[in-house]
Design a protein around this motif. Sequence first.
Motif, PDB file in Angstrom:
ATOM      1  N   ALA A  82      35.035  38.868  35.880  1.00  0.00           N
ATOM      2  CA  ALA A  82      36.125  38.317  36.692  1.00  0.00           C
ATOM      3  C   ALA A  82      35.709  36.949  37.233  1.00  0.00           C
ATOM      4  O   ALA A  82      34.520  36.686  37.436  1.00  0.00           O
ATOM      5  CB  ALA A  82      36.448  39.260  37.848  1.00  0.00           C
ATOM      6  N   ILE A 133      29.599  46.247  40.402  1.00  0.00           N
ATOM      7  CA  ILE A 133      29.990  45.340  39.315  1.00  0.00           C
ATOM      8  C   ILE A 133      29.862  46.071  37.984  1.00  0.00           C
ATOM      9  O   ILE A 133      28.805  46.607  37.654  1.00  0.00           O
ATOM     10  CB  ILE A 133      29.099  44.075  39.312  1.00  0.00           C
ATOM     11  N   ASP A 134      30.938  46.067  37.226  1.00  0.00           N
ATOM     12  CA  ASP A 134      30.938  46.668  35.891  1.00  0.00           C
ATOM     13  C   ASP A 134      30.579  45.573  34.892  1.00  0.00           C
ATOM     14  O   ASP A 134      31.312  44.590  34.756  1.00  0.00           O
ATOM     15  CB  ASP A 134      32.317  47.231  35.582  1.00  0.00           C
ATOM     16  N   MET A 138      41.155  41.262  38.052  1.00  0.00           N
ATOM     17  CA  MET A 138      40.733  40.021  37.398  1.00  0.00           C
ATOM     18  C   MET A 138      41.298  38.792  38.114  1.00  0.00           C
ATOM     19  O   MET A 138      40.721  37.719  38.023  1.00  0.00           O
ATOM     20  CB  MET A 138      41.169  40.009  35.933  1.00  0.00           C
ATOM     21  N   ILE A 165      30.725  45.618  31.759  1.00  0.00           N
ATOM     22  CA  ILE A 165      31.380  45.795  30.460  1.00  0.00           C
ATOM     23  C   ILE A 165      31.894  44.457  29.915  1.00  0.00           C
ATOM     24  O   ILE A 165      32.549  43.695  30.610  1.00  0.00           O
ATOM     25  CB  ILE A 165      32.518  46.835  30.546  1.00  0.00           C
ATOM     26  N   GLY A 166      31.529  44.179  28.698  1.00  0.00           N
ATOM     27  CA  GLY A 166      31.980  42.977  28.009  1.00  0.00           C
ATOM     28  C   GLY A 166      31.217  41.707  28.329  1.00  0.00           C
ATOM     29  O   GLY A 166      31.401  40.686  27.657  1.00  0.00           O
ATOM     30  N   MET A 167      30.370  41.746  29.334  1.00  0.00           N
ATOM     31  CA  MET A 167      29.693  40.513  29.749  1.00  0.00           C
ATOM     32  C   MET A 167      28.758  39.971  28.663  1.00  0.00           C
ATOM     33  O   MET A 167      28.782  38.771  28.389  1.00  0.00           O
ATOM     34  CB  MET A 167      28.926  40.726  31.056  1.00  0.00           C
ATOM     35  N   THR A 197      40.590  53.962  35.491  1.00  0.00           N
ATOM     36  CA  THR A 197      41.729  53.068  35.318  1.00  0.00           C
ATOM     37  C   THR A 197      42.956  53.790  34.758  1.00  0.00           C
ATOM     38  O   THR A 197      44.071  53.567  35.252  1.00  0.00           O
ATOM     39  CB  THR A 197      41.327  51.878  34.422  1.00  0.00           C
ATOM     40  N   LYS A 216      39.358  47.232  38.266  1.00  0.00           N
ATOM     41  CA  LYS A 216      39.315  46.131  37.300  1.00  0.00           C
ATOM     42  C   LYS A 216      40.152  44.909  37.707  1.00  0.00           C
ATOM     43  O   LYS A 216      40.860  44.328  36.884  1.00  0.00           O
ATOM     44  CB  LYS A 216      39.733  46.607  35.920  1.00  0.00           C
ATOM     45  N   ASP A 266      37.925  52.476  39.941  1.00  0.00           N
ATOM     46  CA  ASP A 266      37.726  51.486  38.884  1.00  0.00           C
ATOM     47  C   ASP A 266      39.005  50.672  38.758  1.00  0.00           C
ATOM     48  O   ASP A 266      39.856  50.942  37.927  1.00  0.00           O
ATOM     49  CB  ASP A 266      37.382  52.192  37.573  1.00  0.00           C
ATOM     50  N   PRO A 269      35.072  44.092  37.514  1.00  0.00           N
ATOM     51  CA  PRO A 269      34.415  43.584  36.309  1.00  0.00           C
ATOM     52  C   PRO A 269      33.578  42.336  36.602  1.00  0.00           C
ATOM     53  O   PRO A 269      34.032  41.422  37.287  1.00  0.00           O
ATOM     54  CB  PRO A 269      35.567  43.268  35.355  1.00  0.00           C
TER      55      PRO A 269
END
Length: 188
Positions: free
Chosen positions: A84, A105-106, A60, A108-110, A30, A58, A56, A81
């Motif tokens: 999203a 699918i990343d 949203m 991160i944060g899920m 990113t 990202k 990457d 992500p």
Amino acid sequence: VALDFVEAEPALKIAREAYLGGVDFIEAGTPLIKALGMSVVIEAKRNNPGRLIALDMKPMDTGKLEMEIAIKAGADIVIVPGIAPLSTLKECVEAAQTAKVKVAIDPIGMEQILGKYIATQRLADIKSRWQGVVIDLPEDAVKINGYEFKAKGCEIVKTLKELYPDRVIVADLKSISNADKEFESAYQ
């Protein structure tokens, strides 16, 4: 190898060296995309024909648009992500299907946002809903940490490719605190 740079020259140099060393794919991170746009991705693809490039992005809220930009630049895999909105994921997958590229699918944060159970269920639903387009980056990938890469550079990648010829080799260079200096050191 994650190319999280803000200048083209070191990113392109690391991409070339990583491919020569046996890395299976590079990731245009990113920071690189935000700092330099798609021109450096296009150049990396042109300089390394036939090699996989993951972007990457990202996205949203503008899934289709960002996918089209990534695809036009030469992406083979676009990282999206998992948090999203489903409408964005759908746009990404539809654009990927049309262009015959893949979506990773990343997560991160899920877990932090949704909790472990719901995050796991959401990932399973996404993969089930869009089988064949949504892929996992290989679980059996051999990961190279930044501090190891600094000391030995691509020698480690070559050795790992010999030891594990059926595995994807991924160099995670994001963990280096002062990346530009570390990468310069790795290739001197």
